[in-house]
Design an enzyme around this catalytic site. Structure first.
Site, PDB file in Angstrom:
ATOM      1  N   ASP A 203     -11.474  -6.280   6.107  1.00 23.81           N
ATOM      2  CA  ASP A 203     -10.509  -7.464   5.531  1.00 23.81           C
ATOM      3  C   ASP A 203      -9.199  -7.654   6.174  1.00 23.81           C
ATOM      4  OD1 ASP A 203     -10.053  -6.411   3.118  1.00 23.81           O
ATOM      5  OD2 ASP A 203     -10.987  -7.990   2.358  1.00 23.81           O
TER       6      ASP A 203
ATOM      7  N   GLU B 155     -19.011  -4.674   6.511  1.00 25.94           N
ATOM      8  CA  GLU B 155     -18.604  -5.494   5.127  1.00 25.94           C
ATOM      9  C   GLU B 155     -18.346  -6.538   5.701  1.00 25.94           C
ATOM     10  OE1 GLU B 155     -15.133  -4.719   2.499  1.00 25.94           O
ATOM     11  OE2 GLU B 155     -16.293  -3.508   1.692  1.00 25.94           O
TER      12      GLU B 155
ATOM     13  N   GLU C 237      -6.351 -11.573   3.439  1.00 22.37           N
ATOM     14  CA  GLU C 237      -7.842 -11.033   3.400  1.00 22.37           C
ATOM     15  C   GLU C 237      -9.156 -12.186   4.346  1.00 22.37           C
ATOM     16  OE1 GLU C 237      -5.788 -10.161   1.244  1.00 22.37           O
ATOM     17  OE2 GLU C 237      -4.743  -7.722   2.056  1.00 22.37           O
TER      18      GLU C 237
ATOM     19  N   HIS D 260      -2.135  -3.438  -5.422  1.00 24.51           N
ATOM     20  CA  HIS D 260      -1.109  -4.087  -4.582  1.00 24.51           C
ATOM     21  C   HIS D 260      -1.428  -5.019  -4.042  1.00 24.51           C
ATOM     22  CE1 HIS D 260      -4.305  -3.477  -2.203  1.00 24.51           C
ATOM     23  NE2 HIS D 260      -5.467  -2.907  -2.849  1.00 24.51           N
TER      24      HIS D 260
ATOM     25  N   ARG E 166      -0.968  -8.913  -2.170  1.00 15.27           N
ATOM     26  CA  ARG E 166      -0.011  -9.683  -2.312  1.00 15.27           C
ATOM     27  C   ARG E 166       0.750 -10.130  -2.875  1.00 15.27           C
ATOM     28  NH1 ARG E 166      -0.199  -7.331   2.458  1.00 15.27           N
ATOM     29  NH2 ARG E 166       2.120  -6.766   4.769  1.00 15.27           N
TER      30      ARG E 166
ATOM     31  N   HIS F 161       0.187   3.343  -5.410  1.00 12.54           N
ATOM     32  CA  HIS F 161       0.403   2.515  -3.811  1.00 12.54           C
ATOM     33  C   HIS F 161       2.169   2.783  -2.992  1.00 12.54           C
ATOM     34  CE1 HIS F 161      -0.136  -0.084  -0.077  1.00 12.54           C
ATOM     35  NE2 HIS F 161      -1.609  -0.274  -0.048  1.00 12.54           N
TER      36      HIS F 161
HETATM   37  C1  UD1 Z   1      -3.054  -3.132   3.445  1.00 12.62           C
HETATM   38  C2  UD1 Z   1      -4.116  -4.454   3.687  1.00 12.62           C
HETATM   39  C3  UD1 Z   1      -5.262  -4.806   2.484  1.00 12.62           C
HETATM   40  C4  UD1 Z   1      -6.115  -3.843   1.875  1.00 12.62           C
HETATM   41  C5  UD1 Z   1      -4.519  -2.574   1.639  1.00 12.62           C
HETATM   42  C6  UD1 Z   1      -4.824  -1.467   0.701  1.00 12.62           C
HETATM   43  C7  UD1 Z   1      -3.418  -5.798   4.783  1.00 12.62           C
HETATM   44  C8  UD1 Z   1      -2.617  -7.323   5.494  1.00 12.62           C
HETATM   45  N1  UD1 Z   1      -4.087  -5.736   3.872  1.00 12.62           N
HETATM   46  O1  UD1 Z   1      -2.330  -3.641   2.499  1.00 12.62           O
HETATM   47  O2  UD1 Z   1      -5.735  -5.815   3.163  1.00 12.62           O
HETATM   48  O3  UD1 Z   1      -6.434  -4.215   0.375  1.00 12.62           O
HETATM   49  O4  UD1 Z   1      -3.316  -2.304   3.107  1.00 12.62           O
HETATM   50  O5  UD1 Z   1      -5.017  -0.314   0.743  1.00 12.62           O
HETATM   51  O6  UD1 Z   1      -3.862  -5.736   6.121  1.00 12.62           O
HETATM   52  N2  UD1 Z   1       2.787   2.056   3.050  1.00 12.62           N
HETATM   53  C9  UD1 Z   1       3.530   3.691   2.775  1.00 12.62           C
HETATM   54  N3  UD1 Z   1       2.610   4.613   3.414  1.00 12.62           N
HETATM   55  C10 UD1 Z   1       1.022   4.519   3.490  1.00 12.62           C
HETATM   56  C11 UD1 Z   1       0.754   2.902   3.228  1.00 12.62           C
HETATM   57  C12 UD1 Z   1       1.937   2.045   3.164  1.00 12.62           C
HETATM   58  O7  UD1 Z   1       3.808   4.426   2.825  1.00 12.62           O
HETATM   59  O8  UD1 Z   1       0.588   5.277   3.502  1.00 12.62           O
HETATM   60  C13 UD1 Z   1       4.324   1.158   2.239  1.00 12.62           C
HETATM   61  C14 UD1 Z   1       4.638   1.504   4.136  1.00 12.62           C
HETATM   62  O9  UD1 Z   1       5.971   0.879   3.078  1.00 12.62           O
HETATM   63  C15 UD1 Z   1       4.319   0.302   3.939  1.00 12.62           C
HETATM   64  C16 UD1 Z   1       3.281  -1.009   2.920  1.00 12.62           C
HETATM   65  O10 UD1 Z   1       3.114  -0.082   2.190  1.00 12.62           O
HETATM   66  O11 UD1 Z   1       5.091  -0.833   4.895  1.00 12.62           O
HETATM   67  C17 UD1 Z   1       2.462  -2.093   3.342  1.00 12.62           C
HETATM   68  O12 UD1 Z   1       1.486  -1.248   3.913  1.00 12.62           O
HETATM   69  P1  UD1 Z   1       0.309  -2.459   4.834  1.00 12.62           P
HETATM   70  O13 UD1 Z   1      -0.852  -2.086   5.469  1.00 12.62           O
HETATM   71  O14 UD1 Z   1       1.401  -3.588   5.499  1.00 12.62           O
HETATM   72  O15 UD1 Z   1       0.293  -3.535   3.180  1.00 12.62           O
HETATM   73  P2  UD1 Z   1      -0.710  -3.295   2.251  1.00 12.62           P
HETATM   74  O16 UD1 Z   1      -0.098  -4.347   0.706  1.00 12.62           O
HETATM   75  O17 UD1 Z   1      -1.167  -1.720   2.419  1.00 12.62           O
HETATM   76  N1  UDP Z   2      -8.513   5.458  -3.703  1.00 13.88           N
HETATM   77  C1  UDP Z   2      -8.042   6.963  -3.632  1.00 13.88           C
HETATM   78  N2  UDP Z   2      -6.717   7.276  -4.691  1.00 13.88           N
HETATM   79  C2  UDP Z   2      -6.120   6.234  -5.108  1.00 13.88           C
HETATM   80  C3  UDP Z   2      -6.271   5.198  -5.237  1.00 13.88           C
HETATM   81  C4  UDP Z   2      -7.432   4.587  -4.906  1.00 13.88           C
HETATM   82  O1  UDP Z   2      -8.328   6.884  -2.816  1.00 13.88           O
HETATM   83  O2  UDP Z   2      -5.005   7.202  -5.362  1.00 13.88           O
HETATM   84  C5  UDP Z   2      -9.251   4.884  -3.196  1.00 13.88           C
HETATM   85  C6  UDP Z   2     -10.964   4.308  -4.581  1.00 13.88           C
HETATM   86  O3  UDP Z   2     -11.227   5.216  -4.706  1.00 13.88           O
HETATM   87  C7  UDP Z   2     -11.202   2.970  -2.909  1.00 13.88           C
HETATM   88  C8  UDP Z   2      -9.877   2.797  -2.244  1.00 13.88           C
HETATM   89  O4  UDP Z   2      -9.177   4.064  -2.516  1.00 13.88           O
HETATM   90  O5  UDP Z   2     -12.466   3.478  -2.245  1.00 13.88           O
HETATM   91  C9  UDP Z   2      -9.260   1.433  -3.176  1.00 13.88           C
HETATM   92  O6  UDP Z   2      -7.967   1.311  -2.095  1.00 13.88           O
HETATM   93  P1  UDP Z   2      -6.801   0.420  -2.170  1.00 13.88           P
HETATM   94  O7  UDP Z   2      -7.183  -0.531  -3.699  1.00 13.88           O
HETATM   95  O8  UDP Z   2      -5.861   0.946  -1.510  1.00 13.88           O
HETATM   96  O9  UDP Z   2      -7.757  -1.229  -0.956  1.00 13.88           O
HETATM   97  P2  UDP Z   2      -8.595  -2.041  -1.337  1.00 13.88           P
HETATM   98  O10 UDP Z   2     -10.187  -2.213  -1.303  1.00 13.88           O
HETATM   99  O11 UDP Z   2      -8.358  -3.577  -2.316  1.00 13.88           O
HETATM  100  O12 UDP Z   2      -8.932  -3.219   0.057  1.00 13.88           O
END
Ligand code: UD1
Ligand code: UDP
Length: 373
Positions: free
Chosen positions: A92, A114, A128, A214, A216, A247
């Site tokens: 999602d 999924e 999502e 994390h 939104r 995160h």
């Molecule tokens: C995204 C997904 C969410 C998922 C989550 C898992 C969307 C809209 N959101 O949200 O569904 O649950 O990932 O974690 O698709 N960043 C870094 N390094 C990284 C990752 C993130 O610096 O490796 C920071 C960056 O500033 C980036 C921000 O996090 O711009 C947001 O990342 P983004 O993928 O847009 O949204 P998430 O909140 O991570």
């Molecule tokens: N996870 C990880 N390291 C961390 C925190 C979470 O590997 O420090 C794993 C966790 O076991 C799960 C996944 O990341 O499988 C969940 O990711 P996240 O919460 O970012 O996204 P969501 O599942 O909410 O989309």
């Protein structure tokens, strides 16, 4: 072609990528959008997976418009170049939605792993719920993890033949990691050493709450309330530790660091590698999270989970009594954690290990279906 971009998609798609690459009669291309960078690379490294294509879209502080438009344009060129017979997406995220849309425009078939999770509220989780609904409209094949997700898809009028109930591939990933760690004593030693470097308390012998967050819809006041709750709990329960791998999103980092940094029994650490996280999850007393994937993994390890959301698209474990929705309200979080820390009988009923999300063979079922289609 398998496409994914964030940490959770990578964890859940890694075992499928390996199974697909083992097939002699299928040519598999792995394409990462890199919607996440560091957190994606951590997973690729643990699962020893090298992508064929890396779109490298992540920008610090990106918004939904940046991610959607960058992926859509880059996927257009990638699809033109690679001409895949079918694209497999997961879950999602914006990667899932934008990739499906690119496939729709190009007339490429989509398989959705999924599929069928629903809260039935398009704003929760945001964006999502919309992402998985719209991917469901486009997808030709729906790999639904549970009977309930199949039921959701049937209620939307999807053709029964296009849906296959597979279990969730997260359980395949979890089994893979547990097996690897159990089989190799050096691995658990290395994990312990890495965790010791980050946590200066005896985490193998001391009660701790594992926290992730994390979403939104919790940004702003929600995160402030969550952090105030953790602060109050930590001060009230000095013998219990609170471990929070943060995160990398700046919307998370800022409030959490401002409110929780410097409290003796609160540990703010960097995102953990998947193996280390699973190891720590096994050692934890309970979990406080708004994550999707952790709601699936924790019940399998018998850990009670308090979910900081009003609604969940994964109600199976809530019905089974091991997951409880507590929202992002300060009072509710404090009340429910206090209960679990102090009421042994309640703790026991919520600690029952069960697997509503799969048996670890989801990837086999998906591969068989793709080969037969
Ligand atoms: C995204 C997904 C969410 C998922 C989550 C898992 C969307 C809209 N959101 O949200 O569904 O649950 O990932 O974690 O698709 N960043 C870094 N390094 C990284 C990752 C993130 O610096 O490796 C920071 C960056 O500033 C980036 C921000 O996090 O711009 C947001 O990342 P983004 O993928 O847009 O949204 P998430 O909140 O991570
Ligand atoms: N996870 C990880 N390291 C961390 C925190 C979470 O590997 O420090 C794993 C966790 O076991 C799960 C996944 O990341 O499988 C969940 O990711 P996240 O919460 O970012 O996204 P969501 O599942 O909410 O989309």
């Amino acid at each position: 072609m398998v496409v994914f971009g964030t940490r959770p998609e990578a964890i859940k798609m890694a075992p499928l990528c390996h199974r697909l690459r083992e097939q002699k009669d299928i040519e598999t291309i792995i394409c990462v959008t890199a919607q996440h960078r560091e957190m994606l690379d951590q997973v690729l490294s643990i699962f020893e997976l090298t992508p064929d294509i890396d779109l490298n879209v992540m920008k610090k502080g990106q918004d939904l418009y940046d991610v959607t438009s960058n992926i859509l344009l880059k996927m257009r060129d990638t699809l033109k170049e690679e001409k895949p017979d079918i694209v497999i997406v997961h879950g999602d995220t914006t990667t899932t939605f934008a990739t499906s849309l690119a496939c729709f425009y190009m007339g490429v078939k989509v398989g959705h792993v999924e599929a069928g999770l629903r809260t039935h509220d398009i704003h929760a989780p945001f964006p999502e719920e919309y992402n998985r609904l719209s991917t469901g409209i486009i997808a030709d094949y729906h790999f639904a993890p549970t009977d309930l997700s199949q039921k959701n898809l049937l209620a939307e009028g999807k053709n029964k033949e296009s849906i296959i109930v597979t279990g969730n591939t997260v359980i395949d990933a979890l089994h893979l990691v547990l097996k690897t760690v159990d089989a190799d004593k050096n691995k658990s030693k290395d994990i312990t050493l890495r965790l010791n470097e980050r946590l200066s308390f005896d985490w193998k012998a001391t009660r701790f709450v594992l926290i992730t967050g994390h979403r939104r819809e919790n940004f702003g006041q929600g995160f402030l309330d969550i952090c105030e709750a953790i602060k109050e709990l930590a001060i009230k329960n000095p013998d219990t530790h609170f471990v929070y791998p943060l995160h990398l999103n700046p919307n998370v980092q800022k409030p959490v660091n401002e409110i929780l940094l410097g409290i003796d029994n609160v540990w703010l650490i960097e995102p953990l590698e998947y193996e280390d996280f699973v190891y720590l999850l096994k050692q934890s007393y309970l979990v406080l999270t708004d994550s999707g994937g952790i709601q699936e993994e924790a019940p399998s390890l018998g850990k009670p989970v308090l979910v900081m959301r009003e609604l969940t698209e994964r109600p199976e474990a809530v019905e089974a009594g091991t997951v409880k929705l507590v929202g992002a309200s300060r009072e509710n979080i404090i009340f429910n954690i206090d209960l679990l820390l102090n009421d042994e009988a309640l703790y026991k009923t919520m600690s029952r290990a069960h697997n509503p999300y799969g048996d670890g063979k989801a990837c086999d079922r998906i591969v068989e279906y793709i080969k037969g289609s």
